[in-house]
Write a protein that holds these residues in place. Structure first.
Motif, PDB file in Angstrom:
ATOM      1  N   GLY A 141       0.820  -1.213   0.000  1.00 28.23           N
ATOM      2  CA  GLY A 141       0.000   0.000   0.000  1.00 28.23           C
ATOM      3  C   GLY A 141       0.845   1.250   0.000  1.00 28.23           C
ATOM      4  N   SER A 142       1.937   1.206   0.747  1.00 30.35           N
ATOM      5  CA  SER A 142       2.836   2.348   0.791  1.00 30.35           C
ATOM      6  C   SER A 142       3.399   2.659  -0.595  1.00 30.35           C
ATOM      7  N   THR A 144       2.125   1.829  -3.503  1.00 32.28           N
ATOM      8  CA  THR A 144       1.057   2.289  -4.393  1.00 32.28           C
ATOM      9  C   THR A 144       0.844   3.791  -4.234  1.00 32.28           C
ATOM     10  N   LEU A 145       0.854   4.270  -2.986  1.00 28.26           N
ATOM     11  CA  LEU A 145       0.689   5.705  -2.731  1.00 28.26           C
ATOM     12  C   LEU A 145       1.902   6.508  -3.213  1.00 28.26           C
ATOM     13  N   HIS A 146       3.087   5.974  -2.976  1.00 27.15           N
ATOM     14  CA  HIS A 146       4.303   6.662  -3.407  1.00 27.15           C
ATOM     15  C   HIS A 146       4.314   6.861  -4.923  1.00 27.15           C
ATOM     16  N   GLN A 148       1.897   7.158  -6.938  1.00 30.05           N
ATOM     17  CA  GLN A 148       0.899   8.118  -7.415  1.00 30.05           C
ATOM     18  C   GLN A 148       1.069   9.503  -6.806  1.00 30.05           C
ATOM     19  N   HIS A 149       2.072   9.649  -5.954  1.00 33.69           N
ATOM     20  CA  HIS A 149       2.290  10.945  -5.283  1.00 33.69           C
ATOM     21  C   HIS A 149       3.106  11.866  -6.199  1.00 33.69           C
ATOM     22  N   ASP A 155       4.529  11.385   0.808  1.00 30.13           N
ATOM     23  CA  ASP A 155       3.132  11.178   1.170  1.00 30.13           C
ATOM     24  C   ASP A 155       3.119  10.678   2.615  1.00 30.13           C
ATOM     25  N   ALA A 158       1.810   7.111   3.084  1.00 29.91           N
ATOM     26  CA  ALA A 158       2.736   6.138   2.508  1.00 29.91           C
ATOM     27  C   ALA A 158       3.920   5.914   3.444  1.00 29.91           C
TER      28      ALA A 158
END
Length: 328
Positions: A141-142, A144-146, A148-149, A155, A158
């Motif tokens: 999950g971390s 995935t956020l990174h 898209q940041h 983030d 993240a």
């Protein structure tokens, strides 16, 4: 009536199957046991009340061990808390979270980051525990956020998920250490008590029962107990012919069987007392509790270190958000 005649004939053939038509000890005990089960034995030697009490206590101890081991044996099954609905791939389980974080720290592009996440394994597949699954899910999950940041800086969520992943991996390792201690210090001991000590007591009790059956069979034989068929529709009954006193030979045979019965009973009493008095089960239980305490203590310490870090990230994010609102 014909049925009982056939049954009696079968028993007679069985009892006299040894050389010279002599009744073997095993056959004699079997015959005596059958008579008792059918209610045809006139006298049955009674065991002392203290002995029966010991038997009940050993049976209770055996039941406790079986019940506890049925549950605690799960400590020897690594994925006992692994969520059954999770679908993790071979790549997911290929490297530890710590290894992936180290690889990700050197990645300079999304492609390199993805390669780090799917890097080939360097050792055996990673453990399937709930904590390890949490760690892997958090790290995924971390990333995935990174990916898209696009804003400046990190983030916050993240970053928090990555730190949580590392912490949960440590919790998972602590759980595995707990399980190893429980297997060696509790399960091994309780299995030994059940399969060795209590089994010795069971064997000793069987020897007592054999000696008792032999004694009662000898008494019945030398006193002239025979099986006779009752009237039509009746059951076989035992008649005792005691028209004369027992011969010296017969009396000696009874005394010999009595001595063996007493010896076997005394030995069984000693074995059962030893099983009941040993402190080993209680010592093993203390080890179980100590292993659980150590695990929960480590988990508490790991999460206690993490909590203020996550709180700090939350405070920073709220402060940044408040600043953005004030500018507008």
């Amino acid at each position: 009536m014909d049925m009982f005649k056939g049954f009696q004939k079968s028993l007679t053939c069985f009892l006299c199957s040894s050389l010279g038509g002599q009744i073997t000890p095993f056959a004699s005990r079997t015959f005596q046991y059958t008579k008792e089960q059918l209610g045809q034995a006139e006298d049955k030697t009674q065991l002392p009340p203290d002995y029966i009490d010991l038997e009940k206590r050993v049976d209770a101890l055996k039941a406790v061990h079986q019940k506890m081991l049925a549950v605690t044996s799960q400590y020897a099954n690594e994925p006992y808390d692994y969520p059954p609905n999770i679908k993790e791939t071979f790549q997911d389980l290929g490297r530890t979270v710590s290894e992936k974080v180290n690889l990700l720290s050197t990645a300079t592009s999304p492609a390199e980051a993805q390669a780090a996440l799917t890097a080939p394994p360097t050792a055996k597949p990673q453990p399937k525990t709930f904590a390890h699954a949490l760690a892997r899910a958090s790290l995924a999950g971390s990333q995935t956020l990174h990916q898209q940041h696009t804003s400046a800086g990190e983030d916050p969520l993240a970053t928090a998920l990555e730190k949580y992943a590392l912490a949960q991996e440590r919790v998972g390792e602590a759980r595995l250490a707990q399980d190893a201690q429980i297997q060696s210090r509790f399960l091994a001991g309780w299995n030994t008590t059940l399969n060795t000590n209590i089994s010795f007591a069971t064997r000793a009790r069987k020897n007592v029962e054999k000696a008792r059956l032999t004694l009662d069979a000898v008494k019945a034989r030398v006193k002239g107990t025979t099986w006779k068929i009752a009237g039509v529709g009746g059951a076989p009954r035992a008649d005792v012919h005691d028209d004369h006193e027992l011969s010296n030979e017969a009396q000696e045979e009874i005394e010999k069987a009595e001595d063996d019965f007493v010896t076997q009973t005394e030995e069984a009493v000693g074995v059962m007392k030893n099983v009941l008095d040993t402190p080993e089960p209680l010592r093993n239980l203390a080890e179980l509790i100590a292993a659980q305490m150590e695990y929960h203590k480590k988990a508490y310490e790991i999460l206690s270190e993490l909590a203020p870090v996550i709180d700090g990230l939350q405070v920073e994010q709220e402060a940044s958000r408040a600043a953005d609102f004030s500018l507008h």
